[in-house]
Write a protein that holds these residues in place. Structure first.
Motif, PDB file in Angstrom:
ATOM      1  N   TYR A   1       0.839  -1.147   0.087  1.00 41.18           N
ATOM      2  CA  TYR A   1      -0.030   0.122   0.064  1.00 41.18           C
ATOM      3  C   TYR A   1       1.032   1.142   0.040  1.00 41.18           C
ATOM      4  O   TYR A   1       1.729   1.353   0.801  1.00 41.18           O
ATOM      5  N   LYS A   2       0.402   2.310  -1.030  1.00 39.02           N
ATOM      6  CA  LYS A   2       1.045   3.579  -0.918  1.00 39.02           C
ATOM      7  C   LYS A   2       0.359   4.730  -1.217  1.00 39.02           C
ATOM      8  O   LYS A   2      -0.624   4.369  -2.185  1.00 39.02           O
ATOM      9  N   GLY A   3       0.191   5.506  -0.429  1.00 35.65           N
ATOM     10  CA  GLY A   3      -0.802   6.813  -0.824  1.00 35.65           C
ATOM     11  C   GLY A   3      -2.178   6.467  -0.426  1.00 35.65           C
ATOM     12  O   GLY A   3      -2.612   5.693   0.516  1.00 35.65           O
ATOM     13  N   ASP A   4      -2.967   7.206  -1.016  1.00 30.31           N
ATOM     14  CA  ASP A   4      -4.484   7.375  -0.508  1.00 30.31           C
ATOM     15  C   ASP A   4      -5.081   6.112  -0.837  1.00 30.31           C
ATOM     16  O   ASP A   4      -5.105   5.924  -1.778  1.00 30.31           O
ATOM     17  N   GLN A   5      -5.707   5.468   0.128  1.00 30.28           N
ATOM     18  CA  GLN A   5      -6.706   4.257  -0.220  1.00 30.28           C
ATOM     19  C   GLN A   5      -8.086   4.638   0.336  1.00 30.28           C
ATOM     20  O   GLN A   5      -8.448   5.226   1.381  1.00 30.28           O
ATOM     21  N   ILE A   6      -9.104   4.406  -0.771  1.00 33.81           N
ATOM     22  CA  ILE A   6     -10.439   4.658  -0.613  1.00 33.81           C
ATOM     23  C   ILE A   6     -11.281   3.756  -0.887  1.00 33.81           C
ATOM     24  O   ILE A   6     -11.202   2.926  -1.776  1.00 33.81           O
ATOM     25  N   TYR A   7     -12.240   3.151   0.014  1.00 35.38           N
ATOM     26  CA  TYR A   7     -13.183   2.034  -0.018  1.00 35.38           C
ATOM     27  C   TYR A   7     -14.542   2.406   0.066  1.00 35.38           C
ATOM     28  O   TYR A   7     -14.909   2.744   1.462  1.00 35.38           O
ATOM     29  N   THR A   8     -15.515   2.684  -0.469  1.00 36.81           N
ATOM     30  CA  THR A   8     -16.945   3.036  -0.516  1.00 36.81           C
ATOM     31  C   THR A   8     -17.877   2.097  -1.269  1.00 36.81           C
ATOM     32  O   THR A   8     -17.288   1.584  -2.260  1.00 36.81           O
ATOM     33  N   PRO A   9     -19.023   2.146  -1.172  1.00 37.17           N
ATOM     34  CA  PRO A   9     -20.105   1.379  -1.940  1.00 37.17           C
ATOM     35  C   PRO A   9     -19.940   1.683  -3.593  1.00 37.17           C
ATOM     36  O   PRO A   9     -20.376   0.903  -4.482  1.00 37.17           O
ATOM     37  N   VAL A  10     -19.716   2.933  -3.635  1.00 37.89           N
ATOM     38  CA  VAL A  10     -19.671   3.612  -5.150  1.00 37.89           C
ATOM     39  C   VAL A  10     -18.248   3.935  -5.619  1.00 37.89           C
ATOM     40  O   VAL A  10     -18.367   4.123  -6.902  1.00 37.89           O
ATOM     41  N   PHE A  11     -17.276   3.764  -4.887  1.00 41.98           N
ATOM     42  CA  PHE A  11     -15.939   3.814  -5.555  1.00 41.98           C
ATOM     43  C   PHE A  11     -14.852   3.383  -4.455  1.00 41.98           C
ATOM     44  O   PHE A  11     -14.907   3.405  -3.404  1.00 41.98           O
ATOM     45  N   ALA A  12     -13.973   2.824  -5.232  1.00 37.96           N
ATOM     46  CA  ALA A  12     -12.836   2.273  -4.601  1.00 37.96           C
ATOM     47  C   ALA A  12     -11.379   2.650  -5.248  1.00 37.96           C
ATOM     48  O   ALA A  12     -11.355   2.662  -6.475  1.00 37.96           O
TER      49      ALA A  12
END
Length: 215
Positions: A37-48
């Motif tokens: 892992y490096k940088g921003d990680q985003i996990y949502t129901p509509v965008f990952a």
């Protein structure tokens, strides 16, 4: 001089499930392990979004985008082990199309005016071009042909970058995944990643050569 500014793969589907692409799922199948892992990680129901030093992965309901950020000349194995594996793990996804994309920025020689360079490539003595026969006119072009069972769509146009005019050549090698077994078509096309990249570079070199010849 030329510069590769975009190198990515886009998989279009009737619907992805971004919530599936969690840290746990990506780590489980070694798409992106925790130590990478490096940088921003985003996990949502509509965008990952997941990132490492060498690539970024973004998923929306309508598409998956894998952008290569490394400096290896041939990243075919990496791309197949990531994008190819994701598609294989989700065989029932209604895939629609695959796009392998490269964008090159072409800088002209310092002693050649951009207007002259641009005109030397795209000017044609036609009624349409004559309507744009002025000093401030700029030209571009669209080209298309079949390459290695993909359809190449090349869009070339002038842009401004760092207060200087450059020629942008955007290559899109597209595969219709509805005309066969989508997983097999995707994996086969991904194996040609480096060959397609070299094809885009060769065409960009042709454009760059015009700059040198006109100087």
């Amino acid at each position: 001089m030329k510069e590769l500014t975009v190198s990515n793969i886009v998989v279009v589907a009737d619907k992805f499930n971004p919530s599936l692409f969690s840290q746990v799922w990506l780590d489980k199948y070694e798409i992106l392990t925790e130590k990478e892992y490096k940088g921003d990680q985003i996990y949502t129901p509509v965008f990952a979004q997941a990132q490492s030093d060498t690539f970024s992965l973004q998923v929306w309901p309508e598409r998956l985008q894998f952008a290569y950020k490394g400096d290896e000349e041939d990243a075919t194995d990496l791309i197949c082990s990531k994008v190819g594996k994701i598609v294989e793990l989700l065989p029932h996804t209604p895939y629609k199309a695959l796009g392998i994309n490269f964008t090159w920025h072409i800088w002209i020689d310092d002693d050649l005016r951009f207007a002259d360079f641009d005109r030397s490539i795209f000017w044609n003595n036609s009624a349409l071009h004559s309507s744009f026969d002025s000093e401030d006119a700029r030209f571009g072009g669209y080209f298309s042909k079949d390459v290695l069972e993909t359809r190449l769509r090349l869009d070339i146009k002038p842009i401004v970058k760092k207060d200087k005019e450059v020629l942008q050549a955007a290559f899109n090698f597209q595969v219709d995944l509805t005309k066969g077994h989508a997983v097999e078509l995707t994996q086969k096309s991904l194996r040609n990643w480096n060959t397609l990249k070299n094809n885009s570079e060769e065409i960009s070199d042709v454009i760059s050569k015009v700059s040198s010849e006109e100087a």
